[in-house]
Design a protein around this motif. Structure first.
Motif, mmCIF file in Angstrom:
data_model
loop_
_atom_site.group_PDB
_atom_site.id
_atom_site.type_symbol
_atom_site.label_atom_id
_atom_site.label_comp_id
_atom_site.label_asym_id
_atom_site.label_seq_id
_atom_site.Cartn_x
_atom_site.Cartn_y
_atom_site.Cartn_z
ATOM 1 N N SER A 1 -26.360 20.796 -22.730
ATOM 2 C CA SER A 1 -25.672 19.543 -22.450
ATOM 3 C C SER A 1 -25.380 18.799 -23.747
ATOM 4 O O SER A 1 -26.221 18.767 -24.640
ATOM 5 N N PRO A 2 -24.221 18.164 -23.832
ATOM 6 C CA PRO A 2 -23.896 17.369 -25.006
ATOM 7 C C PRO A 2 -24.414 15.932 -24.894
ATOM 8 O O PRO A 2 -24.200 15.121 -25.782
ATOM 9 N N CYS A 3 -25.098 15.604 -23.810
ATOM 10 C CA CYS A 3 -25.554 14.243 -23.562
ATOM 11 C C CYS A 3 -26.475 13.767 -24.675
ATOM 12 O O CYS A 3 -27.400 14.466 -25.074
ATOM 13 N N VAL A 4 -26.201 12.554 -25.165
ATOM 14 C CA VAL A 4 -27.054 11.930 -26.176
ATOM 15 C C VAL A 4 -27.695 10.658 -25.639
ATOM 16 O O VAL A 4 -28.269 9.879 -26.387
ATOM 17 N N GLY A 5 -27.560 10.430 -24.329
ATOM 18 C CA GLY A 5 -28.189 9.282 -23.699
ATOM 19 C C GLY A 5 -27.429 7.982 -23.829
ATOM 20 O O GLY A 5 -27.970 6.922 -23.553
ATOM 21 N N VAL A 6 -26.190 8.032 -24.272
ATOM 22 C CA VAL A 6 -25.340 6.846 -24.364
ATOM 23 C C VAL A 6 -24.250 7.024 -23.319
ATOM 24 O O VAL A 6 -23.178 7.538 -23.599
ATOM 25 N N CYS A 7 -24.540 6.629 -22.096
ATOM 26 C CA CYS A 7 -23.675 6.947 -20.962
ATOM 27 C C CYS A 7 -22.800 5.758 -20.581
ATOM 28 O O CYS A 7 -23.096 5.039 -19.619
ATOM 29 N N THR A 8 -21.755 5.542 -21.352
ATOM 30 C CA THR A 8 -20.809 4.464 -21.102
ATOM 31 C C THR A 8 -19.404 5.008 -21.300
ATOM 32 O O THR A 8 -19.107 5.596 -22.339
#
Length: 65
Positions: free
Chosen positions: A12-19
């Protein structure tokens, strides 16, 4: 006999900044809301293609703006 299923890490490319920004792309990973929602249903090769090709291209376009 061991019948447990071994968990598999999902890329996953998720970096925890979900906006999502004004264009509908996540400011943390550059995915759309629909792509984020569908991520777990993609196979590993499609997730890897997104991370190697699609998302870096989007990020480069974002920087050029």
């Amino acid at each position: 006999m061991n019948t447990r299923v071994k968990p598999v890490a999902i890329s996953s490319p998720c970096v925890g900044v979900c906006t999502l920004d004004g264009d509908g792309y996540c400011i943390g990973c550059a995915r759309t809301g629909a792509e984020i929602g569908a991520w777990l249903s993609l196979d590993e090769s499609e997730r890897q293609r997104m991370m190697d090709e699609v998302l870096p291209q989007r990020e480069a376009e974002r920087v050029r703006r």
